[in-house]
Design an enzyme around this catalytic site. Structure first.
Site, PDB file in Angstrom:
ATOM      1  CD  GLU A   1      -3.004  -1.054   0.259  1.00  0.00           C
ATOM      2  OE1 GLU A   1      -3.203   0.031  -0.316  1.00  0.00           O
ATOM      3  OE2 GLU A   1      -3.675  -2.075   0.022  1.00  0.00           O
TER       4      GLU A   1
ATOM      5  CB  CYS B   1      -1.904   7.186   1.076  1.00  0.00           C
ATOM      6  SG  CYS B   1      -3.191   6.274   1.932  1.00  0.00           S
TER       7      CYS B   1
HETATM    8  P1  NAP Z   1       8.077   5.391   4.706  1.00  0.00           P
HETATM    9  O1  NAP Z   1       9.197   6.324   4.905  1.00  0.00           O
HETATM   10  O2  NAP Z   1       8.046   4.569   3.473  1.00  0.00           O
HETATM   11  O3  NAP Z   1       8.069   4.448   6.001  1.00  0.00           O
HETATM   12  C1  NAP Z   1       7.070   3.481   6.197  1.00  0.00           C
HETATM   13  C2  NAP Z   1       7.603   2.379   7.080  1.00  0.00           C
HETATM   14  O4  NAP Z   1       8.680   1.735   6.404  1.00  0.00           O
HETATM   15  C3  NAP Z   1       8.158   2.857   8.419  1.00  0.00           C
HETATM   16  O5  NAP Z   1       7.828   1.908   9.407  1.00  0.00           O
HETATM   17  C4  NAP Z   1       9.655   2.875   8.156  1.00  0.00           C
HETATM   18  O6  NAP Z   1      10.426   2.650   9.316  1.00  0.00           O
HETATM   19  C5  NAP Z   1       9.812   1.674   7.250  1.00  0.00           C
HETATM   20  N1  NAP Z   1      11.031   1.697   6.441  1.00  0.00           N
HETATM   21  C6  NAP Z   1      11.695   2.768   5.961  1.00  0.00           C
HETATM   22  N2  NAP Z   1      12.776   2.361   5.262  1.00  0.00           N
HETATM   23  C7  NAP Z   1      12.788   1.005   5.324  1.00  0.00           C
HETATM   24  C8  NAP Z   1      13.660   0.001   4.788  1.00  0.00           C
HETATM   25  N3  NAP Z   1      14.725   0.292   4.077  1.00  0.00           N
HETATM   26  N4  NAP Z   1      13.370  -1.283   5.048  1.00  0.00           N
HETATM   27  C9  NAP Z   1      12.294  -1.602   5.771  1.00  0.00           C
HETATM   28  N5  NAP Z   1      11.439  -0.710   6.307  1.00  0.00           N
HETATM   29  C10 NAP Z   1      11.676   0.592   6.065  1.00  0.00           C
HETATM   30  O7  NAP Z   1       6.670   6.126   4.756  1.00  0.00           O
HETATM   31  P2  NAP Z   1       6.137   7.181   5.820  1.00  0.00           P
HETATM   32  O8  NAP Z   1       6.842   8.473   5.594  1.00  0.00           O
HETATM   33  O9  NAP Z   1       6.125   6.588   7.194  1.00  0.00           O
HETATM   34  O10 NAP Z   1       4.600   7.294   5.379  1.00  0.00           O
HETATM   35  C11 NAP Z   1       4.177   8.094   4.374  1.00  0.00           C
HETATM   36  C12 NAP Z   1       3.964   7.323   3.079  1.00  0.00           C
HETATM   37  O11 NAP Z   1       3.089   6.235   3.288  1.00  0.00           O
HETATM   38  C13 NAP Z   1       3.298   8.179   2.013  1.00  0.00           C
HETATM   39  O12 NAP Z   1       3.926   7.958   0.775  1.00  0.00           O
HETATM   40  C14 NAP Z   1       1.867   7.640   1.981  1.00  0.00           C
HETATM   41  O13 NAP Z   1       1.179   7.846   0.774  1.00  0.00           O
HETATM   42  C15 NAP Z   1       2.088   6.208   2.276  1.00  0.00           C
HETATM   43  N6  NAP Z   1       0.853   5.605   2.773  1.00  0.00           N
HETATM   44  C16 NAP Z   1       0.166   4.767   1.946  1.00  0.00           C
HETATM   45  C17 NAP Z   1      -1.026   4.210   2.376  1.00  0.00           C
HETATM   46  C18 NAP Z   1      -1.811   3.285   1.497  1.00  0.00           C
HETATM   47  O14 NAP Z   1      -2.673   2.619   2.025  1.00  0.00           O
HETATM   48  N7  NAP Z   1      -1.556   3.211   0.200  1.00  0.00           N
HETATM   49  C19 NAP Z   1      -1.508   4.512   3.647  1.00  0.00           C
HETATM   50  C20 NAP Z   1      -0.787   5.363   4.459  1.00  0.00           C
HETATM   51  C21 NAP Z   1       0.411   5.909   4.008  1.00  0.00           C
HETATM   52  P3  NAP Z   1      11.218   3.832  10.065  1.00  0.00           P
HETATM   53  O15 NAP Z   1      10.177   4.711  10.635  1.00  0.00           O
HETATM   54  O16 NAP Z   1      11.984   3.092  11.092  1.00  0.00           O
HETATM   55  O17 NAP Z   1      12.062   4.495   9.026  1.00  0.00           O
END
Ligand code: NAP
Length: 474
Positions: free
Chosen positions: A248, A282
């Site tokens: 997602e 999102c």
């Molecule tokens: P993110 O930076 O991608 O982080 C999401 C999760 O992934 C966090 O728990 C993060 O952990 C972890 N993560 C980061 N780098 C990683 C790696 N190399 N390996 C494994 N895990 C890793 O996203 P965000 O800034 O938290 O959230 C915003 C994004 O989420 C936006 O793009 C939004 O559109 C998207 N989103 C999508 C949906 C949907 O249903 N489509 C819903 C909500 C949000 P750490 O915090 O420890 O870095």
């Protein structure tokens, strides 16, 4: 407020190899220190989930359903406490946090109902030589990774179907917002989830430790919600062991106002589609694509409504727009607005970063042309670029001019025209004359680089089930 701050592994709250601070972004103060997991704790979580799978996967569906139902009831009973926690660590206003907790709890209720309804199939093969029996089995140990913007709902949208399906799991919440996830784990423990079935870790080094877990043969499934950028990395990591994945990812939702739309309704819908969660969703409307003939009226009324919002710390009485999750995230928003203005965008409202320790950014409306760079980015904040079009074909082309395809919004007084537009837009979800359509009973997910698979609805449980065909000689 009693906070859980330890890791949860094999039914026990345990200390980690260190701690990280959780910050209240509305004032920069530390709320709590939360335990981080070292390699041995990540391994212990996988081992616990692997052991627990043997019995949990065979538990009667009704037993799993009743645990989920109990978790739903506890979440609702404790929703004020949970919403306060979410508001504090995330920055969103209390009313948004309350809405999120209700939505999050609903995934436990919906999947408690789904747990006992997994369909199967038994029929004669077309050749008549055997019977075709199709059944579903839980995939196994699942790694659930969630973002900071909906710390409760993104966790329950995965935990609910995983528990219902009979999977065991390791939840890895975002580093900025682990307290809500820890509180939900506490609820699941009290609801009767057996030891090892649900584990929570916060790795001290996210990338390398998650990578190691994705290469552990005991882990069979990855369910990720977060940015497209990280999703691409995790898909590559998952390829080595050919893991089942559901993704997602990011969005860049178009909000299309056709020439015949009721403008007051469109403005009311825009306020919800843009400003729910302070724009950090999102599903947030990110590109306002408005018919030229109504653009001035729409933009004036929309900017007026945006400008009337009370910007304040999430728990302050009457707050309508809280802080972003961190100064870093707030500054990303400010940079996108500055770049948009430098490229010719005209500020109708806001656009100025306030002074102070809180990660606030004002509601902002910018009129732009279709070449403006802001249209290519997911802004993730209270910023609304407005671009105009001449005819419906141009509106559809503008809506589709993105690598994302999560959700779109269409406003029109003519349902036939609205449906034709909805069908032509490349997105997994379309809202017609509504500012919000997320519903645990409906499939949530995206086209293109917004993701793979669907959460919620009748589809969600299948992200945690394997399909098995048994051919029977009769
Ligand atoms: P993110 O930076 O991608 O982080 C999401 C999760 O992934 C966090 O728990 C993060 O952990 C972890 N993560 C980061 N780098 C990683 C790696 N190399 N390996 C494994 N895990 C890793 O996203 P965000 O800034 O938290 O959230 C915003 C994004 O989420 C936006 O793009 C939004 O559109 C998207 N989103 C999508 C949906 C949907 O249903 N489509 C819903 C909500 C949000 P750490 O915090 O420890 O870095």
């Amino acid at each position: 407020m009693q906070l859980k701050t330890d890791l949860y592994i094999d039914g026990k709250w345990v200390k980690g190899d260190g701690t990280i601070p959780v910050i209240d972004p509305s004032n920069g103060e530390v709320i709590a220190e939360v335990a981080t997991a070292g390699e041995s704790q990540c391994d212990a979580a996988v081992a616990a989930a692997d052991r627990a799978f043997v019995t949990w996967s065979k538990t009667a569906p009704r037993v799993r359903a009743e645990i989920l139902r109990k978790a739903f009831e506890l979440m609702i009973a404790e929703s004020d406490h949970l919403a306060k926690l979410t508001s504090m660590e995330n920055g969103k206003v209390f009313s948004d946090a309350k809405g999120e907790i209700a939505y999050a709890a609903e995934f436990f209720r919906w999947f408690s109902e789904e747990a006992v309804r997994t369909p199967g199939d038994f029929r004669m093969a077309p050749s008549g030589d055997k019977r075709i029996l199709v059944t579903h089995q839980p995939i196994g140990v699942s790694l659930l990774i969630t973002p900071w913007n909906f710390p409760a709902a993104m966790a329950t949208r995965k935990i609910g179907p995983a528990l219902a399906a009979g999977c065991t799991m390791i939840l890895k919440p975002a580093s900025e917002t682990p307290l809500t996830a820890l509180a939900i784990i506490d609820i699941l423990e009290r609801a009767g989830v057996p030891a090892g079935v649900v584990n929570l870790i916060l790795p001290s080094k996210t990338g390398p430790m998650i990578s190691k877990m994705l290469h552990d043969p005991r882990v069979r499934n990855l369910s990720f919600t977060g940015s497209t950028e990280v999703g691409r990395v995790l898909l590559k990591e998952s390829a080595d062991c050919v893991l089942r994945t559901s993704m997602e990812l990011g969005g860049n939702a178009p909000f299309v106002v056709l020439a015949d739309a009721n403008i007051d309704d469109a403005v009311a819908g825009a306020m919800i589609a843009k400003m729910r969660n302070g724009g950090a969703a999102c599903t947030a409307a990110n590109r306002f694509i408005v018919a030229k003939s109504v653009a001035e009226e729409f933009t004036t009324k929309f900017a007026k409504a945006m400008g009337a919002l009370k910007v304040a710390p999430g728990l302050e009485e009457g707050a309508q727009l809280g802080a972003s999750v961190s100064i870093k995230e707030r500054n990303k928003i400010a940079e996108l607005v500055d770049a948009s203005v430098a490229a010719g965008g005209k500020l109708e409202l806001g656009g100025k970063t306030p002074e102070g320790a809180g990660a606030f950014y004002p509601a902002t409306v910018i009129s732009v042309t279709k070449e403006n760079p802001i249209l290519n980015h997911e802004v993730f904040g209270p910023v609304a670029p407005v671009v105009t079009f001449e005819n419906d074909e141009e509106a559809i082309a503008l809506a589709n001019a993105t690598e994302f395809g999560l959700i779109s919004y269409v406003y029109s007084s003519d349902l036939k025209r609205a449906i034709k537009t909805a069908e032509a837009i490349e997105s997994g979800m379309v809202a017609i004359n509504r500012g919000v359509i997320s519903d645990p009973a409906a499939p949530f997910g995206g086209f293109k680089q917004s993701g793979l698979g669907r959460e919620g609805g009748f589809h969600g449980i299948h992200e945690f089930l394997e399909t098995k065909y048994i051919g029977v000689e009769i």
